[in-house]
Enzyme design. Structure first.
Site, PDB file in Angstrom:
ATOM      1  N   GLU A   1      -2.287   8.905   7.330  1.00  0.00           N
ATOM      2  CA  GLU A   1      -1.914   7.490   7.470  1.00  0.00           C
ATOM      3  C   GLU A   1      -0.686   7.317   8.349  1.00  0.00           C
ATOM      4  OE1 GLU A   1      -3.938   6.201   3.213  1.00  0.00           O
ATOM      5  OE2 GLU A   1      -1.765   6.063   3.420  1.00  0.00           O
TER       6      GLU A   1
ATOM      7  N   HIS B   1       0.858  -1.179   0.000  1.00  0.00           N
ATOM      8  CA  HIS B   1       0.000   0.000   0.000  1.00  0.00           C
ATOM      9  C   HIS B   1       0.891   1.225   0.000  1.00  0.00           C
ATOM     10  CE1 HIS B   1      -2.857   3.080   1.299  1.00  0.00           C
ATOM     11  NE2 HIS B   1      -1.905   3.470   2.129  1.00  0.00           N
TER      12      HIS B   1
HETATM   13  P1  GTP Z   1      -3.519   1.159  -1.877  1.00  0.00           P
HETATM   14  O1  GTP Z   1      -2.128   1.690  -1.971  1.00  0.00           O
HETATM   15  O2  GTP Z   1      -3.582  -0.148  -1.135  1.00  0.00           O
HETATM   16  O3  GTP Z   1      -4.519   2.183  -1.393  1.00  0.00           O
HETATM   17  O4  GTP Z   1      -3.885   0.768  -3.377  1.00  0.00           O
HETATM   18  P2  GTP Z   1      -4.449   1.684  -4.518  1.00  0.00           P
HETATM   19  O5  GTP Z   1      -4.475   3.124  -4.117  1.00  0.00           O
HETATM   20  O6  GTP Z   1      -3.673   1.301  -5.720  1.00  0.00           O
HETATM   21  O7  GTP Z   1      -5.940   1.132  -4.648  1.00  0.00           O
HETATM   22  P3  GTP Z   1      -7.306   1.674  -3.996  1.00  0.00           P
HETATM   23  O8  GTP Z   1      -7.016   2.762  -2.999  1.00  0.00           O
HETATM   24  O9  GTP Z   1      -8.231   1.932  -5.101  1.00  0.00           O
HETATM   25  O10 GTP Z   1      -7.809   0.387  -3.223  1.00  0.00           O
HETATM   26  C1  GTP Z   1      -7.280   0.064  -1.946  1.00  0.00           C
HETATM   27  C2  GTP Z   1      -7.016  -1.410  -1.868  1.00  0.00           C
HETATM   28  O11 GTP Z   1      -8.265  -2.091  -1.924  1.00  0.00           O
HETATM   29  C3  GTP Z   1      -6.208  -1.999  -3.028  1.00  0.00           C
HETATM   30  O12 GTP Z   1      -4.822  -1.897  -2.850  1.00  0.00           O
HETATM   31  C4  GTP Z   1      -6.652  -3.442  -3.011  1.00  0.00           C
HETATM   32  O13 GTP Z   1      -5.930  -4.177  -2.034  1.00  0.00           O
HETATM   33  C5  GTP Z   1      -8.102  -3.336  -2.589  1.00  0.00           C
HETATM   34  N1  GTP Z   1      -8.977  -3.375  -3.763  1.00  0.00           N
HETATM   35  C6  GTP Z   1      -9.212  -2.387  -4.658  1.00  0.00           C
HETATM   36  N2  GTP Z   1     -10.068  -2.793  -5.615  1.00  0.00           N
HETATM   37  C7  GTP Z   1     -10.391  -4.075  -5.307  1.00  0.00           C
HETATM   38  C8  GTP Z   1     -11.232  -5.052  -5.897  1.00  0.00           C
HETATM   39  O14 GTP Z   1     -11.866  -4.833  -6.923  1.00  0.00           O
HETATM   40  N3  GTP Z   1     -11.286  -6.274  -5.260  1.00  0.00           N
HETATM   41  C9  GTP Z   1     -10.609  -6.542  -4.116  1.00  0.00           C
HETATM   42  N4  GTP Z   1     -10.708  -7.740  -3.538  1.00  0.00           N
HETATM   43  N5  GTP Z   1      -9.808  -5.644  -3.543  1.00  0.00           N
HETATM   44  C10 GTP Z   1      -9.685  -4.438  -4.124  1.00  0.00           C
HETATM   45 MG    MG Z   2      -5.397   3.864  -2.325  1.00  0.00          MG
END
Ligand code: GTP
Ligand code: MG
Length: 138
Positions: free
Chosen positions: A126, A115
């Site tokens: 965070e 993350h």
């Molecule tokens: P982070 O750095 O973890 O915040 O990742 P991101 O910013 O690239 O993605 P986002 O904030 O959109 O989503 C947060 C987290 O939710 C992702 O890193 C994934 O672990 C999870 N996540 C997002 N979309 C999906 C999905 O469609 N299915 C599942 N199972 N998990 C998801």
């Molecule tokens: Mg994110």
């Protein structure tokens, strides 16, 4: 220098990938100025991911994040927020660029190994969620 929050997720700690992931962050010019291993509770996961509450994947995400140990870190460097996200790669490993952490190690969009904060305001929030100021040594 800018600071960002980084987390090595349970899928990666389970496969003993902490060192390999930190090496990629350091090779990109980021410095680890705080780090600790945390097995978060379901409640802590829900609080950390409160912005995603109501999304279809929220329960799965919180179950996964509280399923095993994570490594929470503060990274420092020039343009650290963007740099960290570049090294991480796209959220879905299928879309991640060659050489990124998620391309190399992530197994699915949910179990995507790392993350990273996405903006200065979220980075500050965070970092404060997991660390006291005294734990950050620049
Ligand atoms: P982070 O750095 O973890 O915040 O990742 P991101 O910013 O690239 O993605 P986002 O904030 O959109 O989503 C947060 C987290 O939710 C992702 O890193 C994934 O672990 C999870 N996540 C997002 N979309 C999906 C999905 O469609 N299915 C599942 N199972 N998990 C998801
Ligand atoms: Mg994110």
């Amino acid at each position: 220098l800018e600071r960002t929050f980084s987390m090595i997720k349970p899928d990666a700690t389970a496969r003993n990938l902490t060192g390999k992931i930190v090496a990629k962050l350091e090779d990109a010019g980021l410095r680890v100025v705080a780090s600790k291993r945390v097995w978060m509770s379901r409640k802590q996961a829900e609080g950390f991911y409160a912005v995603h509450k109501g999304r279809p994947f929220f329960d799965e995400l919180c179950d996964f994040m509280s399923s095993g140990p994570t490594v929470v870190q503060v990274l420092e460097g020039e343009g650290a927020i963007l740099k960290n996200r570049e090294v991480m790669g796209a959220t879905n490993p299928a879309d991640a660029a060659e050489g990124t952490i998620r391309k190399e190690f992530a197994t699915s969009i949910g179990e995507n190994s790392v993350h990273g904060s996405d903006a200065p305001e979220t980075a500050a929030e965070e970092i404060a969620y997991w660390f006291a100021g005294i734990e950050i040594v620049g």
